[in-house]
Design a protein around this motif. Sequence first.
Motif, PDB file in Angstrom:
ATOM      1  N   ASP A  19      -3.813  49.695 -37.044  1.00 46.20           N
ATOM      2  CA  ASP A  19      -5.032  48.898 -37.141  1.00 46.20           C
ATOM      3  C   ASP A  19      -6.097  49.524 -36.257  1.00 46.20           C
ATOM      4  O   ASP A  19      -5.787  50.147 -35.233  1.00 46.20           O
ATOM      5  CB  ASP A  19      -4.777  47.464 -36.651  1.00 46.20           C
ATOM      6  N   CYS A  20      -7.341  49.313 -36.617  1.00 43.58           N
ATOM      7  CA  CYS A  20      -8.428  49.790 -35.778  1.00 43.58           C
ATOM      8  C   CYS A  20      -8.318  49.101 -34.415  1.00 43.58           C
ATOM      9  O   CYS A  20      -8.229  47.876 -34.343  1.00 43.58           O
ATOM     10  CB  CYS A  20      -9.781  49.475 -36.410  1.00 43.58           C
ATOM     11  N   PRO A  21      -8.317  49.877 -33.336  1.00 47.08           N
ATOM     12  CA  PRO A  21      -8.191  49.262 -32.019  1.00 47.08           C
ATOM     13  C   PRO A  21      -9.407  48.443 -31.610  1.00 47.08           C
ATOM     14  O   PRO A  21      -9.329  47.657 -30.668  1.00 47.08           O
ATOM     15  CB  PRO A  21      -7.986  50.458 -31.079  1.00 47.08           C
ATOM     16  N   LEU A  22     -10.515  48.583 -32.341  1.00 44.83           N
ATOM     17  CA  LEU A  22     -11.687  47.748 -32.061  1.00 44.83           C
ATOM     18  C   LEU A  22     -11.623  46.423 -32.813  1.00 44.83           C
ATOM     19  O   LEU A  22     -12.540  45.622 -32.744  1.00 44.83           O
ATOM     20  CB  LEU A  22     -12.981  48.493 -32.404  1.00 44.83           C
ATOM     21  N   GLU A  23     -10.523  46.234 -33.557  1.00 48.15           N
ATOM     22  CA  GLU A  23     -10.253  45.000 -34.302  1.00 48.15           C
ATOM     23  C   GLU A  23     -11.351  44.661 -35.306  1.00 48.15           C
ATOM     24  O   GLU A  23     -11.736  43.503 -35.464  1.00 48.15           O
ATOM     25  CB  GLU A  23      -9.990  43.840 -33.338  1.00 48.15           C
ATOM     26  N   GLY A  25     -10.855  44.900 -38.359  1.00 47.45           N
ATOM     27  CA  GLY A  25     -10.147  44.386 -39.525  1.00 47.45           C
ATOM     28  C   GLY A  25      -9.615  45.466 -40.440  1.00 47.45           C
ATOM     29  O   GLY A  25      -8.919  45.175 -41.406  1.00 47.45           O
ATOM     30  N   ASN A  26      -9.916  46.721 -40.164  1.00 48.33           N
ATOM     31  CA  ASN A  26      -9.467  47.819 -41.004  1.00 48.33           C
ATOM     32  C   ASN A  26      -8.139  48.379 -40.482  1.00 48.33           C
ATOM     33  O   ASN A  26      -7.872  48.345 -39.288  1.00 48.33           O
ATOM     34  CB  ASN A  26     -10.523  48.927 -41.034  1.00 48.33           C
ATOM     35  N   ALA A  27      -7.341  48.878 -41.386  1.00 48.86           N
ATOM     36  CA  ALA A  27      -6.094  49.574 -41.051  1.00 48.86           C
ATOM     37  C   ALA A  27      -6.008  50.795 -41.950  1.00 48.86           C
ATOM     38  O   ALA A  27      -6.541  50.793 -43.055  1.00 48.86           O
ATOM     39  CB  ALA A  27      -4.893  48.668 -41.275  1.00 48.86           C
ATOM     40  N   ILE A  28      -5.338  51.834 -41.450  1.00 47.57           N
ATOM     41  CA  ILE A  28      -5.162  53.029 -42.266  1.00 47.57           C
ATOM     42  C   ILE A  28      -3.702  53.437 -42.281  1.00 47.57           C
ATOM     43  O   ILE A  28      -2.965  53.172 -41.331  1.00 47.57           O
ATOM     44  CB  ILE A  28      -6.033  54.212 -41.794  1.00 47.57           C
ATOM     45  N   CYS A  39     -11.470  55.313 -38.425  1.00 46.81           N
ATOM     46  CA  CYS A  39     -11.709  54.072 -39.174  1.00 46.81           C
ATOM     47  C   CYS A  39     -12.914  54.309 -40.087  1.00 46.81           C
ATOM     48  O   CYS A  39     -14.059  54.154 -39.660  1.00 46.81           O
ATOM     49  CB  CYS A  39     -11.974  52.943 -38.176  1.00 46.81           C
ATOM     50  N   PRO A  40     -12.660  54.728 -41.335  1.00 49.03           N
ATOM     51  CA  PRO A  40     -13.755  55.199 -42.182  1.00 49.03           C
ATOM     52  C   PRO A  40     -14.674  54.095 -42.703  1.00 49.03           C
ATOM     53  O   PRO A  40     -14.201  53.094 -43.225  1.00 49.03           O
ATOM     54  CB  PRO A  40     -13.029  55.888 -43.340  1.00 49.03           C
ATOM     55  N   PRO A  41     -15.988  54.297 -42.562  1.00 55.30           N
ATOM     56  CA  PRO A  41     -16.943  53.394 -43.207  1.00 55.30           C
ATOM     57  C   PRO A  41     -16.890  53.623 -44.718  1.00 55.30           C
ATOM     58  O   PRO A  41     -16.425  54.677 -45.135  1.00 55.30           O
ATOM     59  CB  PRO A  41     -18.290  53.816 -42.639  1.00 55.30           C
ATOM     60  N   PRO A  42     -17.304  52.745 -45.585  1.00 57.55           N
ATOM     61  CA  PRO A  42     -18.024  51.530 -45.235  1.00 57.55           C
ATOM     62  C   PRO A  42     -17.131  50.363 -44.851  1.00 57.55           C
ATOM     63  O   PRO A  42     -17.587  49.412 -44.243  1.00 57.55           O
ATOM     64  CB  PRO A  42     -18.824  51.216 -46.484  1.00 57.55           C
ATOM     65  N   GLY A  43     -15.841  50.409 -45.178  1.00 61.66           N
ATOM     66  CA  GLY A  43     -14.973  49.285 -44.824  1.00 61.66           C
ATOM     67  C   GLY A  43     -14.641  49.231 -43.351  1.00 61.66           C
ATOM     68  O   GLY A  43     -14.355  48.170 -42.801  1.00 61.66           O
ATOM     69  N   GLY A  44     -14.664  50.380 -42.696  1.00 61.54           N
ATOM     70  CA  GLY A  44     -14.338  50.453 -41.284  1.00 61.54           C
ATOM     71  C   GLY A  44     -15.567  50.685 -40.434  1.00 61.54           C
ATOM     72  O   GLY A  44     -16.688  50.814 -40.930  1.00 61.54           O
ATOM     73  N   CYS A  45     -15.344  50.782 -39.146  1.00 59.92           N
ATOM     74  CA  CYS A  45     -16.445  50.838 -38.187  1.00 59.92           C
ATOM     75  C   CYS A  45     -16.796  52.248 -37.719  1.00 59.92           C
ATOM     76  O   CYS A  45     -17.732  52.430 -36.949  1.00 59.92           O
ATOM     77  CB  CYS A  45     -16.102  49.967 -36.987  1.00 59.92           C
TER      78      CYS A  45
END
Length: 106
Positions: A19-23, A25-28, A39-45
């Motif tokens: 999971d993204c450690p910045l929380e 909501g994204n996971a890879i 954590c790739p945009p656009p879904g991630g930060c």
Amino acid sequence: MILTTRARAYVNFGRWVADCPLECGNAIALEPGQTSFFCPPPGGCGHIAEVEWPADPQGIWDALAVRPPKHRNWFPVDHSLAVKAGCPHGQTVADLIEESKANGLA
């Protein structure tokens, strides 16, 4: 931007993920031994972090291999998803093997 936070590897439905450690909501999905998390945009930060692996990822993977994919799950100690869901976390390879045997899997 690289921060000191780490993405913690865990097994979910028979695949290594983090999971993204910045929380956000994204996971890879992760490849075994992968060292960096993006954590790739656009879904991630867009956050970049190191991946924190358990001491024996291959042992964990092998211990879970006897289970159907939907039951191949492992979380590091105090992982937020496991804690929230009341799932086991921090299990050793021996714990996983014993749990499989207790459920009729060799």
